[in-house]
Design an enzyme around this catalytic site. Sequence first.
Site, PDB file in Angstrom:
ATOM      1  CB  SER A  68      -0.890   0.024   1.242  1.00 31.82           C
ATOM      2  OG  SER A  68      -1.344   1.354   1.476  1.00 31.82           O
ATOM      3  CB  ALA A 122     -16.192   8.596   3.075  1.00 31.12           C
ATOM      4  N   GLY A 123     -18.362   5.794   2.959  1.00 35.17           N
ATOM      5  CA  GLY A 123     -19.560   5.336   2.255  1.00 35.17           C
ATOM      6  C   GLY A 123     -19.440   5.505   0.753  1.00 35.17           C
ATOM      7  CB  SER A 125     -17.656   1.793  -2.950  1.00 36.86           C
ATOM      8  OG  SER A 125     -18.971   1.519  -2.707  1.00 36.86           O
ATOM      9  CB  SER A 126     -12.568   3.214   0.137  1.00 39.10           C
ATOM     10  OG  SER A 126     -13.077   2.741   1.372  1.00 39.10           O
ATOM     11  CG  ASP A 171     -20.649  -0.942  -2.095  1.00 37.51           C
ATOM     12  OD1 ASP A 171     -21.701  -0.325  -2.346  1.00 37.51           O
ATOM     13  OD2 ASP A 171     -20.230  -1.138  -0.943  1.00 37.51           O
TER      14      ASP A 171
HETATM   15  C1  GLA Z   1     -22.908  -0.738   1.679  1.00 38.16           C
HETATM   16  C2  GLA Z   1     -22.880  -2.160   1.164  1.00 38.16           C
HETATM   17  C3  GLA Z   1     -23.839  -2.313  -0.007  1.00 38.16           C
HETATM   18  C4  GLA Z   1     -25.213  -1.762   0.315  1.00 38.16           C
HETATM   19  C5  GLA Z   1     -25.112  -0.377   0.949  1.00 38.16           C
HETATM   20  C6  GLA Z   1     -26.428   0.136   1.423  1.00 38.16           C
HETATM   21  O1  GLA Z   1     -22.373   0.127   0.740  1.00 38.16           O
HETATM   22  O2  GLA Z   1     -21.576  -2.506   0.753  1.00 38.16           O
HETATM   23  O3  GLA Z   1     -23.892  -3.659  -0.401  1.00 38.16           O
HETATM   24  O4  GLA Z   1     -25.931  -2.637   1.123  1.00 38.16           O
HETATM   25  O5  GLA Z   1     -24.212  -0.356   2.037  1.00 38.16           O
HETATM   26  O6  GLA Z   1     -27.255   0.411   0.355  1.00 38.16           O
END
Ligand code: GLA
Length: 384
Positions: A68, A122-123, A125-126, A171
Amino acid sequence: MPDLTALTERYRRATGTEPDGLWFAPGRVNLIGEHTDYNDGFVLPFALDRKAVIAAGRRDDSALVMVSLELDDEVTMDLADLAPGSGGWAAYLAGVVWALRQAGHQVGGTTIVMSSDVPLGAGLSSSAAIECAAVAALTDLYSLDIPKMDRAKLARVAENAYVGAPTGLLDQAASTLCEADAGLFLDCRTLEAQQVPLPMAEQGFEILVLDTKTPHSHVDGEYGARRASCEEAAAVLGVPALRDVTDLDDALGQLADETHRKRVRHVVTENQRVLEAFELAKAGNLAALAPLLDASHVSMRDDYEITVPTVDLAVETARSAGALGARMTGGGFGGCIIALTRAGEADRIGQEVAAAFAAAGYGAPEWFSATPAPGAGRLDPTGA
Ligand code: GLA
């Protein structure tokens, strides 16, 4: 874009040779459709111009060498020793190699150096960005013939079975299948995927992505608890998944448990919102998405109970500052919000949220304006 020169130099330092290539996969925002994926429902994400990039090459031995750039750390494992739960930060890479090999694909010793500019936790999808970049690299390096949806599914196996986060396919599907200037409508049961144009700039809109900097994780219990509630409720209702609930009032009447009732109401109404959003986007009516974003947020806040005070303040402030619609995006308990704004207003709205955060004693948020970007692939060395 991560620093490709530094990435390549670090690869040279690890191996004394040039990488066989560079591959990338993006983070995503989910426009709408939260916690619907593991209920066999619908989602509508788009990919971000923030990505994980990997310099990789085959080795003559059976080692998996993972580096990394950001952490300045190197982890080496023998392919024979890969086992769920091992690898620390490198589990996202090791998990992909493990998932490919479990599925019968011939993947040998490999060196992987990675760097990412997707904000962590952070939501956005890192983790999927790292996994999907690794799948892209390994399928090319080992000439594996794997259709894109199957690549996304293998990346999800890495996340679920190796890393241990019980997430759905949202994601990894977004990071692998999205296309520039488009959203990806995905039916998570049939895996039917359709691109839908999102000509934001052309129609005079912007999407603000604002990171509240309240970190979250999917490996902890809350995400799994939501998922378990949905499965319990589906069992009480006698349906395979909450996707199959067609009459919400009837379903609510059958559920004695108030928590189940709330979770079901969110999932069923959220699925309806995604279908509506998809129709509106297909018709080119992007402005009409705004009330759906607002309703989605209220549903996540009151029924699914996955928002937190920073996220709610960010959404309320964005709305009162002139955003047309706003909602939390991603798994919840922190992370990012998105807001649909008129073109040229996203930055000002971000500043107003920052002022509201300062007044509330919260840390400073970060924000950017997002343009739907392409999914995973090979980069040419110039980064184009
Ligand atoms: C995360 C999960 C996804 C999905 C979202 C909520 O990102 O990785 O699979 O469930 O939360 O929508």
